[in-house]
Scaffold this motif. Structure first.
Motif, PDB file in Angstrom:
ATOM      1  N   ILE A   5       0.869  -1.174   0.000  1.00  0.00           N
ATOM      2  CA  ILE A   5       0.000   0.000   0.000  1.00  0.00           C
ATOM      3  C   ILE A   5       0.906   1.223   0.000  1.00  0.00           C
ATOM      4  CG2 ILE A   5      -1.726   1.271   1.325  1.00  0.00           C
ATOM      5  CD1 ILE A   5      -2.516  -1.488   2.533  1.00  0.00           C
ATOM      6  N   LEU A   6       0.712   2.117  -0.962  1.00  0.00           N
ATOM      7  CA  LEU A   6       1.600   3.267  -1.112  1.00  0.00           C
ATOM      8  C   LEU A   6       1.031   4.564  -0.565  1.00  0.00           C
ATOM      9  CD1 LEU A   6       3.021   2.568  -4.668  1.00  0.00           C
ATOM     10  CD2 LEU A   6       3.956   1.914  -2.443  1.00  0.00           C
ATOM     11  N   ILE A   7      -0.217   4.549  -0.125  1.00  0.00           N
ATOM     12  CA  ILE A   7      -0.838   5.758   0.424  1.00  0.00           C
ATOM     13  C   ILE A   7      -0.907   5.627   1.941  1.00  0.00           C
ATOM     14  CG2 ILE A   7      -2.942   7.175   0.492  1.00  0.00           C
ATOM     15  CD1 ILE A   7      -1.519   7.273  -2.195  1.00  0.00           C
ATOM     16  N   SER A   8      -0.538   6.705   2.631  1.00  0.00           N
ATOM     17  CA  SER A   8      -0.608   6.731   4.086  1.00  0.00           C
ATOM     18  C   SER A   8      -1.006   8.142   4.513  1.00  0.00           C
ATOM     19  CB  SER A   8       0.754   6.366   4.688  1.00  0.00           C
ATOM     20  OG  SER A   8       0.665   6.223   6.087  1.00  0.00           O
ATOM     21  N   VAL A   9      -1.775   8.240   5.580  1.00  0.00           N
ATOM     22  CA  VAL A   9      -2.136   9.538   6.137  1.00  0.00           C
ATOM     23  C   VAL A   9      -1.262   9.768   7.361  1.00  0.00           C
ATOM     24  CG1 VAL A   9      -3.968  10.939   7.166  1.00  0.00           C
ATOM     25  CG2 VAL A   9      -4.505   9.362   5.295  1.00  0.00           C
ATOM     26  N   ILE A  10      -0.435  10.801   7.285  1.00  0.00           N
ATOM     27  CA  ILE A  10       0.442  11.152   8.412  1.00  0.00           C
ATOM     28  C   ILE A  10      -0.312  12.108   9.329  1.00  0.00           C
ATOM     29  CG2 ILE A  10       2.508  12.442   9.085  1.00  0.00           C
ATOM     30  CD1 ILE A  10       3.986  11.241   6.841  1.00  0.00           C
ATOM     31  N   THR A  11      -0.289  11.820  10.622  1.00  0.00           N
ATOM     32  CA  THR A  11      -0.908  12.682  11.620  1.00  0.00           C
ATOM     33  C   THR A  11       0.180  13.293  12.486  1.00  0.00           C
ATOM     34  OG1 THR A  11      -2.875  11.286  11.662  1.00  0.00           O
ATOM     35  CG2 THR A  11      -2.565  12.796  13.522  1.00  0.00           C
ATOM     36  N   CYS A  12       0.226  14.616  12.518  1.00  0.00           N
ATOM     37  CA  CYS A  12       1.219  15.319  13.343  1.00  0.00           C
ATOM     38  C   CYS A  12       0.853  15.128  14.809  1.00  0.00           C
ATOM     39  CB  CYS A  12       1.237  16.804  12.983  1.00  0.00           C
ATOM     40  SG  CYS A  12       2.357  17.771  14.011  1.00  0.00           S
ATOM     41  N   PRO A  13       1.789  14.653  15.625  1.00  0.00           N
ATOM     42  CA  PRO A  13       1.498  14.444  17.045  1.00  0.00           C
ATOM     43  C   PRO A  13       1.414  15.749  17.833  1.00  0.00           C
ATOM     44  CG  PRO A  13       3.796  13.968  16.614  1.00  0.00           C
ATOM     45  CD  PRO A  13       3.152  14.248  15.278  1.00  0.00           C
ATOM     46  N   VAL A  14       1.864  16.850  17.234  1.00  0.00           N
ATOM     47  CA  VAL A  14       1.852  18.137  17.927  1.00  0.00           C
ATOM     48  C   VAL A  14       0.518  18.859  17.736  1.00  0.00           C
ATOM     49  CG1 VAL A  14       2.954  20.415  18.056  1.00  0.00           C
ATOM     50  CG2 VAL A  14       4.349  18.362  17.771  1.00  0.00           C
ATOM     51  N   CYS A  15       0.088  18.989  16.480  1.00  0.00           N
ATOM     52  CA  CYS A  15      -1.122  19.779  16.207  1.00  0.00           C
ATOM     53  C   CYS A  15      -2.298  18.947  15.709  1.00  0.00           C
ATOM     54  CB  CYS A  15      -0.811  20.889  15.205  1.00  0.00           C
ATOM     55  SG  CYS A  15      -0.540  20.325  13.504  1.00  0.00           S
ATOM     56  N   GLY A  16      -2.060  17.659  15.382  1.00  0.00           N
ATOM     57  CA  GLY A  16      -3.137  16.797  14.925  1.00  0.00           C
ATOM     58  C   GLY A  16      -3.469  16.917  13.444  1.00  0.00           C
ATOM     59  N   HIS A  17      -2.738  17.753  12.720  1.00  0.00           N
ATOM     60  CA  HIS A  17      -2.982  17.910  11.280  1.00  0.00           C
ATOM     61  C   HIS A  17      -2.733  16.583  10.570  1.00  0.00           C
ATOM     62  CE1 HIS A  17      -3.199  19.923   7.393  1.00  0.00           C
ATOM     63  NE2 HIS A  17      -2.076  19.311   7.049  1.00  0.00           N
ATOM     64  N   CYS A  34       5.528  19.058   9.126  1.00  0.00           N
ATOM     65  CA  CYS A  34       4.089  19.283   9.131  1.00  0.00           C
ATOM     66  C   CYS A  34       3.811  20.614   8.450  1.00  0.00           C
ATOM     67  CB  CYS A  34       3.555  19.304  10.563  1.00  0.00           C
ATOM     68  SG  CYS A  34       1.794  19.757  10.679  1.00  0.00           S
ATOM     69  N   GLU A  35       2.943  20.600   7.455  1.00  0.00           N
ATOM     70  CA  GLU A  35       2.665  21.828   6.719  1.00  0.00           C
ATOM     71  C   GLU A  35       1.798  22.798   7.523  1.00  0.00           C
ATOM     72  OE1 GLU A  35      -1.196  20.417   4.080  1.00  0.00           O
ATOM     73  OE2 GLU A  35       0.700  20.678   3.076  1.00  0.00           O
ATOM     74  N   HIS A  36       1.219  22.330   8.620  1.00  0.00           N
ATOM     75  CA  HIS A  36       0.363  23.197   9.430  1.00  0.00           C
ATOM     76  C   HIS A  36       1.144  23.922  10.530  1.00  0.00           C
ATOM     77  CE1 HIS A  36      -2.785  24.106  12.489  1.00  0.00           C
ATOM     78  NE2 HIS A  36      -3.385  24.539  11.411  1.00  0.00           N
ATOM     79  N   CYS A  37       1.935  23.191  11.313  1.00  0.00           N
ATOM     80  CA  CYS A  37       2.657  23.816  12.438  1.00  0.00           C
ATOM     81  C   CYS A  37       4.166  23.859  12.242  1.00  0.00           C
ATOM     82  CB  CYS A  37       2.320  23.108  13.747  1.00  0.00           C
ATOM     83  SG  CYS A  37       3.029  21.443  13.919  1.00  0.00           S
ATOM     84  N   ASN A  38       4.654  23.313  11.130  1.00  0.00           N
ATOM     85  CA  ASN A  38       6.079  23.305  10.778  1.00  0.00           C
ATOM     86  C   ASN A  38       6.962  22.478  11.701  1.00  0.00           C
ATOM     87  OD1 ASN A  38       5.175  26.424   9.857  1.00  0.00           O
ATOM     88  ND2 ASN A  38       6.121  25.114   8.330  1.00  0.00           N
ATOM     89  N   THR A  39       6.366  21.613  12.517  1.00  0.00           N
ATOM     90  CA  THR A  39       7.150  20.699  13.334  1.00  0.00           C
ATOM     91  C   THR A  39       7.818  19.680  12.412  1.00  0.00           C
ATOM     92  OG1 THR A  39       5.671  20.916  15.232  1.00  0.00           O
ATOM     93  CG2 THR A  39       7.014  18.912  15.134  1.00  0.00           C
ATOM     94  N   VAL A  40       9.097  19.421  12.655  1.00  0.00           N
ATOM     95  CA  VAL A  40       9.802  18.404  11.884  1.00  0.00           C
ATOM     96  C   VAL A  40       9.688  17.086  12.637  1.00  0.00           C
ATOM     97  CG1 VAL A  40      12.016  17.665  10.939  1.00  0.00           C
ATOM     98  CG2 VAL A  40      11.383  20.078  10.866  1.00  0.00           C
ATOM     99  N   LEU A  41       9.014  16.124  11.996  1.00  0.00           N
ATOM    100  CA  LEU A  41       8.827  14.811  12.603  1.00  0.00           C
ATOM    101  C   LEU A  41       9.988  13.902  12.260  1.00  0.00           C
ATOM    102  CD1 LEU A  41       5.073  14.198  11.705  1.00  0.00           C
ATOM    103  CD2 LEU A  41       6.025  15.375  13.690  1.00  0.00           C
ATOM    104  N   ARG A  42      10.391  13.120  13.230  1.00  0.00           N
ATOM    105  CA  ARG A  42      11.423  12.093  13.064  1.00  0.00           C
ATOM    106  C   ARG A  42      10.824  10.772  13.528  1.00  0.00           C
ATOM    107  NH1 ARG A  42      13.977  16.771  14.118  1.00  0.00           N
ATOM    108  NH2 ARG A  42      15.995  17.181  13.177  1.00  0.00           N
TER     109      ARG A  42
END
Length: 70
Positions: A5-17, A34-42
């Protein structure tokens, strides 16, 4: 990678976007902004990439058993 499966929905743990993304089949993604809060996820400890940590589907490498993990 057939059958992965090549599609995934990423959820930002900071803002929930949430954002639907197409996962690459040739590399793990270690940084995602994250395009909403600019947090860099690792990836979380023990995960190979941000999709395995924050996505609705594991990365194609993990789905197919060819990833060495974190």
């Amino acid at each position: 990678m057939s059958g992965a499966i090549l599609i995934s929905v990423i959820t930002c743990p900071v803002c929930g976007h949430r954002k639907e993304e197409t996962m690459p089949t040739n590399a793990c993604v270690w940084l995602y902004e994250c395009e909403h809060c600019n947090t860099v996820l690792r990836p979380r400890r023990g995960d190979c990439c941000v999709y395995c940590s924050y996505g609705t589907n594991k990365c194609p490498s993990m789905q197919c058993g060819s990833c060495s993990g974190g």
